[in-house]
Design a protein around this motif. Structure first.
Motif, PDB file in Angstrom:
ATOM      1  N   LEU A  62     -11.645 -29.154  29.629  1.00  0.00           N
ATOM      2  CA  LEU A  62     -10.198 -29.004  29.741  1.00  0.00           C
ATOM      3  C   LEU A  62      -9.559 -29.932  28.719  1.00  0.00           C
ATOM      4  O   LEU A  62      -9.868 -31.126  28.693  1.00  0.00           O
ATOM      5  CB  LEU A  62      -9.784 -29.399  31.166  1.00  0.00           C
ATOM      6  N   SER A  63      -8.705 -29.404  27.877  1.00  0.00           N
ATOM      7  CA  SER A  63      -8.008 -30.255  26.907  1.00  0.00           C
ATOM      8  C   SER A  63      -6.873 -30.990  27.593  1.00  0.00           C
ATOM      9  O   SER A  63      -6.431 -30.615  28.693  1.00  0.00           O
ATOM     10  CB  SER A  63      -7.453 -29.403  25.758  1.00  0.00           C
ATOM     11  N   GLU A  87      -0.367 -28.851  31.225  1.00  0.00           N
ATOM     12  CA  GLU A  87       0.206 -27.581  31.684  1.00  0.00           C
ATOM     13  C   GLU A  87      -0.094 -27.363  33.169  1.00  0.00           C
ATOM     14  O   GLU A  87       0.776 -26.959  33.942  1.00  0.00           O
ATOM     15  CB  GLU A  87      -0.362 -26.439  30.842  1.00  0.00           C
ATOM     16  N   TRP A  88      -1.325 -27.619  33.576  1.00  0.00           N
ATOM     17  CA  TRP A  88      -1.730 -27.467  34.968  1.00  0.00           C
ATOM     18  C   TRP A  88      -0.910 -28.387  35.873  1.00  0.00           C
ATOM     19  O   TRP A  88      -0.355 -27.958  36.886  1.00  0.00           O
ATOM     20  CB  TRP A  88      -3.214 -27.774  35.088  1.00  0.00           C
ATOM     21  N   GLN A 123      -4.054 -28.584  28.179  1.00  0.00           N
ATOM     22  CA  GLN A 123      -4.299 -27.695  29.322  1.00  0.00           C
ATOM     23  C   GLN A 123      -4.086 -28.421  30.647  1.00  0.00           C
ATOM     24  O   GLN A 123      -3.515 -27.859  31.579  1.00  0.00           O
ATOM     25  CB  GLN A 123      -5.723 -27.138  29.261  1.00  0.00           C
TER      26      GLN A 123
END
Length: 107
Positions: free
Chosen positions: A4-5, A11-12, A8
């Protein structure tokens, strides 16, 4: 385990309609004091084997360290112990500080 960057993960965490993950920070306390994500649970790498039973095996867990190496090892350990929804923060807290929270201290 999935990679997971920092973008990302950001955003989550910004999406209230999505189940929020357990943020498992496996760095040492002195590292955590310098920089950490809000709501991250500190569990230094060497303590995970004895403390992992405190974590929900079905919950999404994002494992975090400085650059993503220690967290990958711990994510693999958790995977071996039947944790089902695991993510490694690629680049660790360092990537977060350089791409998401530019005001976060780096070391």
């Amino acid at each position: 385990m999935q990679q997971l960057s920092a973008a990302q993960l950001n955003e989550w965490l910004s999406n209230p309609s999505r189940t929020q993950p357990i943020l498992l920070d496996v760095r040492e306390p002195w590292e955590y004091q310098i920089a950490h994500l809000s709501n991250a649970q500190l569990m230094p790498m060497h303590t995970v084997p004895e403390q992992m039973q405190t974590l929900d095996k079905q919950a999404p867990v994002v494992v975090i360290c400085h650059h993503g190496v220690r967290s990958m090892h711990i994510a693999r350990l958790l995977e071996h112990h039947q944790f089902t929804d695991l993510y490694n923060l690629s680049g660790g807290i360092n990537a977060w500080a350089h791409s998401v929270d530019l005001d976060m201290a780096v070391y």
